[in-house]
Every structure is written in structure tokens, then in C-alpha cells.
Design a protein around this motif. Sequence first.
Motif, mmCIF file in Angstrom:
data_model
loop_
_atom_site.group_PDB
_atom_site.id
_atom_site.type_symbol
_atom_site.label_atom_id
_atom_site.label_comp_id
_atom_site.label_asym_id
_atom_site.label_seq_id
_atom_site.Cartn_x
_atom_site.Cartn_y
_atom_site.Cartn_z
ATOM 1 N N VAL A 25 -21.608 -0.885 -8.808
ATOM 2 C CA VAL A 25 -19.473 -1.536 -9.302
ATOM 3 C C VAL A 25 -18.971 -0.273 -9.822
ATOM 4 C CG1 VAL A 25 -18.376 -2.930 -11.147
ATOM 5 C CG2 VAL A 25 -20.049 -3.712 -10.081
ATOM 6 N N LEU A 26 -19.047 0.319 -10.716
ATOM 7 C CA LEU A 26 -18.610 1.492 -11.613
ATOM 8 C C LEU A 26 -19.294 2.558 -10.221
ATOM 9 C CD1 LEU A 26 -17.743 0.870 -14.698
ATOM 10 C CD2 LEU A 26 -15.973 0.162 -13.156
ATOM 11 N N VAL A 27 -20.397 2.521 -9.994
ATOM 12 C CA VAL A 27 -20.885 3.826 -9.562
ATOM 13 C C VAL A 27 -21.934 3.121 -8.120
ATOM 14 C CG1 VAL A 27 -21.182 4.853 -12.057
ATOM 15 C CG2 VAL A 27 -23.514 3.994 -11.404
ATOM 16 N N ASP A 28 -22.076 4.223 -7.969
ATOM 17 C CA ASP A 28 -22.884 3.930 -6.248
ATOM 18 C C ASP A 28 -24.528 4.240 -6.839
ATOM 19 O OD1 ASP A 28 -21.267 2.572 -4.116
ATOM 20 O OD2 ASP A 28 -20.433 5.172 -3.419
ATOM 21 N N TYR A 29 -25.808 3.503 -6.758
ATOM 22 C CA TYR A 29 -26.518 3.095 -7.571
ATOM 23 C C TYR A 29 -27.883 3.143 -6.075
ATOM 24 C CZ TYR A 29 -31.575 2.693 -9.618
ATOM 25 O OH TYR A 29 -32.537 3.647 -9.687
ATOM 26 N N GLY A 119 -7.597 -4.464 -22.503
ATOM 27 C CA GLY A 119 -8.877 -4.157 -22.718
ATOM 28 C C GLY A 119 -10.149 -3.804 -21.866
ATOM 29 N N ILE A 120 -10.996 -2.567 -21.792
ATOM 30 C CA ILE A 120 -12.272 -2.023 -20.713
ATOM 31 C C ILE A 120 -13.052 -1.896 -21.266
ATOM 32 C CG2 ILE A 120 -12.877 -0.128 -19.564
ATOM 33 C CD1 ILE A 120 -9.719 -1.690 -18.819
ATOM 34 N N TYR A 121 -14.023 -3.202 -20.870
ATOM 35 C CA TYR A 121 -15.221 -2.707 -21.268
ATOM 36 C C TYR A 121 -16.423 -2.993 -20.045
ATOM 37 C CZ TYR A 121 -13.334 -4.105 -25.902
ATOM 38 O OH TYR A 121 -12.488 -4.337 -27.003
ATOM 39 N N LEU A 122 -17.585 -2.461 -20.471
ATOM 40 C CA LEU A 122 -18.664 -2.429 -19.946
ATOM 41 C C LEU A 122 -20.240 -2.966 -20.486
ATOM 42 C CD1 LEU A 122 -19.717 -1.083 -16.945
ATOM 43 C CD2 LEU A 122 -21.047 0.998 -18.712
ATOM 44 N N CYS A 123 -20.519 -3.958 -19.509
ATOM 45 C CA CYS A 123 -21.748 -5.132 -19.546
ATOM 46 C C CYS A 123 -22.825 -4.839 -18.530
ATOM 47 C CB CYS A 123 -21.484 -6.270 -19.797
ATOM 48 S SG CYS A 123 -22.972 -7.063 -20.672
ATOM 49 N N SER A 124 -24.248 -4.298 -18.839
ATOM 50 C CA SER A 124 -24.363 -3.155 -17.526
ATOM 51 C C SER A 124 -26.418 -3.479 -18.726
ATOM 52 C CB SER A 124 -24.585 -1.947 -17.460
ATOM 53 O OG SER A 124 -25.302 -1.446 -16.448
ATOM 54 N N ASN A 125 -27.045 -4.140 -16.871
ATOM 55 C CA ASN A 125 -28.643 -3.304 -17.505
ATOM 56 C C ASN A 125 -28.866 -2.390 -17.013
ATOM 57 O OD1 ASN A 125 -28.514 -6.723 -17.997
ATOM 58 N ND2 ASN A 125 -29.518 -7.347 -15.644
ATOM 59 N N ASP A 182 -22.052 -6.955 -9.805
ATOM 60 C CA ASP A 182 -22.089 -7.149 -7.834
ATOM 61 C C ASP A 182 -23.190 -8.764 -7.460
ATOM 62 O OD1 ASP A 182 -25.318 -4.957 -7.469
ATOM 63 O OD2 ASP A 182 -24.122 -5.164 -9.154
ATOM 64 N N LEU A 183 -23.717 -8.926 -8.899
ATOM 65 C CA LEU A 183 -25.190 -9.975 -8.254
ATOM 66 C C LEU A 183 -24.399 -11.516 -8.621
ATOM 67 C CD1 LEU A 183 -28.031 -7.982 -10.065
ATOM 68 C CD2 LEU A 183 -27.547 -7.552 -7.261
ATOM 69 N N PHE A 200 -18.877 -8.922 -6.820
ATOM 70 C CA PHE A 200 -17.981 -8.006 -6.893
ATOM 71 C C PHE A 200 -19.322 -7.474 -5.060
ATOM 72 C CE2 PHE A 200 -16.694 -2.726 -5.860
ATOM 73 C CZ PHE A 200 -16.130 -3.147 -5.151
ATOM 74 N N ALA A 201 -19.963 -8.128 -4.699
ATOM 75 C CA ALA A 201 -20.800 -7.833 -3.777
ATOM 76 C C ALA A 201 -21.241 -6.807 -2.573
ATOM 77 C CB ALA A 201 -22.081 -9.250 -3.188
#
Length: 221
Positions: A25-29, A119-125, A182-183, A200-201
Amino acid sequence: MAPAYSGAERRGILIRNIVFDMGKVLVDYSGMPVCRHFTDNEALAKRICTAVFDSPEWVLLDMGVIKEKDGIEKMISRLDTEEEKELAVKCFDHWHEYNMTARPEMGDLIRDLKAKGYGIYLCSNASVRLLTCYKKVLPAIDCFDGILFSAEVLCMKPQKEMYGHFFERFGLKPEECYFIDDLPNNIAGAKACGMDGYCFADGDVGKLKETLYGSVLSLTK
């Protein structure tokens, strides 16, 4: 189950916060770049990538329930040769230096949303390794109001506990947040907790902007 809102049902509900996933989403991995950095043998690189980044231990590291030392020991136990094991250790030690690349266009979107007052937040595994390096790879890092990685709270999306920890930590109301991941399962998990979202897949930033500015956020004004 908490209500999920969309379309006309969202009219009158003010979205105050945009919540992003990190990887894809924010980074290509991808797991392959670090493997290719340490070997020119493509078949070997693929074996190491599978052994490390597609392993059950990788998920457990994201959940924060095992230590890195225990994780890599289990990963290399499935490999046959000393060459493979040494390469796997190298890739594991350095993956965060090669496997993530910021998406500048998402940084532009974040800055625009921030300028509009969201507001801008991140929630990531993600594992605890990210706590040491996320500032180097996240686009528009200075715009974030809060960041939560799954390993910090010993659970992960799409578990309801992950979203609960997120809302509680930052004092947010689910219905005032909009989630981008993306999931599909993670979006479904968020909706079950009352936070609507966008899958955002396809990685199409233009379509994402059209959805945000053309419908989701415009309905809240």
C-alpha cells in the motif's frame, strides 16, 4: 458485530481519519530482492525466499509471539546445505534493507489528506524489526499521527483484537476512520469492527483517489 457504512449510508458520518496498511500500500514489498542481492543463482534465491519469507515463523514474527533468534533457527532447519543456511541467515538479517521501497505517489496522497485536515494512521501486520526502521521507508512519515504494528500487541489483522488495540491506543472511533489495505480479509475484519475501508489490491492510486475524493470523503462534508 459493529455496523459498516458505505455509500448513502455514510452520509452524515464524518470521516476524520485515514488509516493505511504498509506493505503493498505505502511501500512495495517482496521477499526476493534481498535474496537476489546475496546470490545470482535464481533457483537458490527462490528456495531461500520460500524458506524465510513464506514460512510459518514469518507470520509468528508478525504476531510478536516468537523471537527472531528462534524464528531463523526454525527456518534454516528446513534447508539442506550449509550454503543455503548461511544465505538464509544473511537474508533474514538484512531483509529490511532491500525488500521495502516507498511509493512516492502514496506520499503525495498522504500529504494532501493531511493538508485537508485528516488524521493519518498506520495499522500494519509487521514484526518488531519494523520498529527500528519504519521511518526510513514510510513515505511522508512526518504526517503520521499514530503507527501500530501487530507484533507490538501480539495479534494481527484481520483479528478483531488488532483493530480494537488500534482504536484504543489512539482514542479513535471506528466509524470516523477509513481503512486502506491490499487484502480483502483485512478490510472485512475492519468493517466487522465498524471501520469502513477500501481494498487496494490492484495498486491503482488513481482509482483510490477517485473513491476517496469522489465518494467517501465528499459524502462526509
